[in-house]
Design an enzyme around this catalytic site. Structure first.
Site, PDB file in Angstrom:
ATOM      1  N   TYR A 159      -2.042  -1.425  10.709  1.00 36.30           N
ATOM      2  CA  TYR A 159      -2.226  -1.610   9.322  1.00 36.30           C
ATOM      3  C   TYR A 159      -0.814  -1.130   8.526  1.00 36.30           C
ATOM      4  O   TYR A 159      -0.458  -1.554   7.416  1.00 36.30           O
ATOM      5  CB  TYR A 159      -3.547  -1.052   8.654  1.00 36.30           C
ATOM      6  N   SER A 205       0.879  -1.158  -0.017  1.00 35.62           N
ATOM      7  CA  SER A 205       0.195   0.021   0.077  1.00 35.62           C
ATOM      8  C   SER A 205       0.849   1.245   0.245  1.00 35.62           C
ATOM      9  O   SER A 205       1.942   1.206   0.333  1.00 35.62           O
ATOM     10  CB  SER A 205      -0.826   0.020   0.980  1.00 35.62           C
TER      11      SER A 205
END
Length: 279
Positions: free
Chosen positions: A158, A145
């Protein structure tokens, strides 16, 4: 017992029941690559497998597993061996996020996140990479990401997990250089997959206002990811504006980044202890 086609390669896709995983499975099927589709929702996997088999004439198999289970990756490897599947493409796509202050979060959800985003990804890579190296060919695509490039207050675990995926993938890419095997980290920003609803991010400025300019569709990100994997790129950031975003930690003081990211992610109405899962 089933086997791979003697003439077609096989791709293992985790998180294949929706979003990026589903779109990547479609793109691989278009290239006449057999599939082993893995996710928690067996009904959706079977529907996708039936569709792709009928449309492209490939062999698409399914395995319903929750990679938050510490034994799931080993079970997946054993079942692949039992089915005599030679995995030529490993797509580590499964993952999920939590949203809110870490201290107020549910610990079980945080540990599940680490199990899926880091441990299962690492174990699956370790179990299938040696076979690729022995054959002198193969691809591993790890979905990271743009969050991997900077700390993420309110999504602390995360962001940290995706930083691991990026670093791990870059290191492996160098380790396997010249072997005929390639490891790629795909780094998308926000994607139109329903991820924000599952992570309770509906009010976040990540998905509204100017940030919408960086929002890409799942088919587009999947296309870029598969093409980057086939090229053998070590890292691919999807989207031009997202590429610029990843440069911010180099241009701004490190101490400023957490405050900036919190300002972007804060909804002003934080859910406590909730999680959003995909696949």
């Amino acid at each position: 017992m089933t086997t791979s086609s003697p003439t077609r390669p096989t791709a293992l896709v985790t998180g294949a029941s929706s979003g990026l995983g589903e779109e990547m499975a479609r793109l691989l099927a278009q290239r006449r690559i057999d599939l082993l589709l893995v996710a928690r929702r067996e009904d959706r996997l079977r529907a996708l497998a039936d569709e792709l088999t009928a449309k492209y004439g490939i062999r698409a198999q399914v395995m319903a597993l929750d990679l938050a289970d510490p034994g799931a990756a080993a079970e997946l490897a054993r079942e692949s061996e039992y089915r005599q599947l030679q995995i030529d493409f490993l797509i580590n796509n499964a993952g999920f996020a939590t949203y809110g202050d870490f201290a107020d979060s549910d610990l079980g959800s945080q540990l599940d996140l680490l199990q899926v985003n880091i441990t299962a990804l690492t174990e699956l890579t370790h179990r299938f990479l040696p076979g690729m190296l022995a054959r002198g060919r193969g691809r591993v695509l790890n979905v990271a990401s743009t969050a991997a490039f900077m700390p993420g207050p309110l999504m602390a675990t995360y962001s940290a997990s995706k930083a691991y995926v990026l670093s791990f993938s870059e290191a492996l890419s160098e380790e396997v250089r010249g072997s005929g095997v390639y490891v790629t980290a795909l780094c998308p920003g926000p994607v139109e997959t329903g991820f924000q609803e599952r992570a309770n991010l509906q009010g976040s400025r990540l998905f509204s206002g100017p940030a919408q300019l960086t929002l890409l569709s799942a088919p587009e990100v999947a296309r870029q990811g598969i093409e980057a994997m086939l090229r053998g790129d070590a890292v691919h950031v999807a989207g031009g504006l997202n590429k610029l975003q990843t440069l911010l930690p180099r241009l701004l003081p490190r101490s400023f980044m957490p405050r900036l990211i919190r300002g972007i992610q804060d909804t002003g109405n934080l859910p406590q202890g909730k999680k959003g899962r995909k696949a």
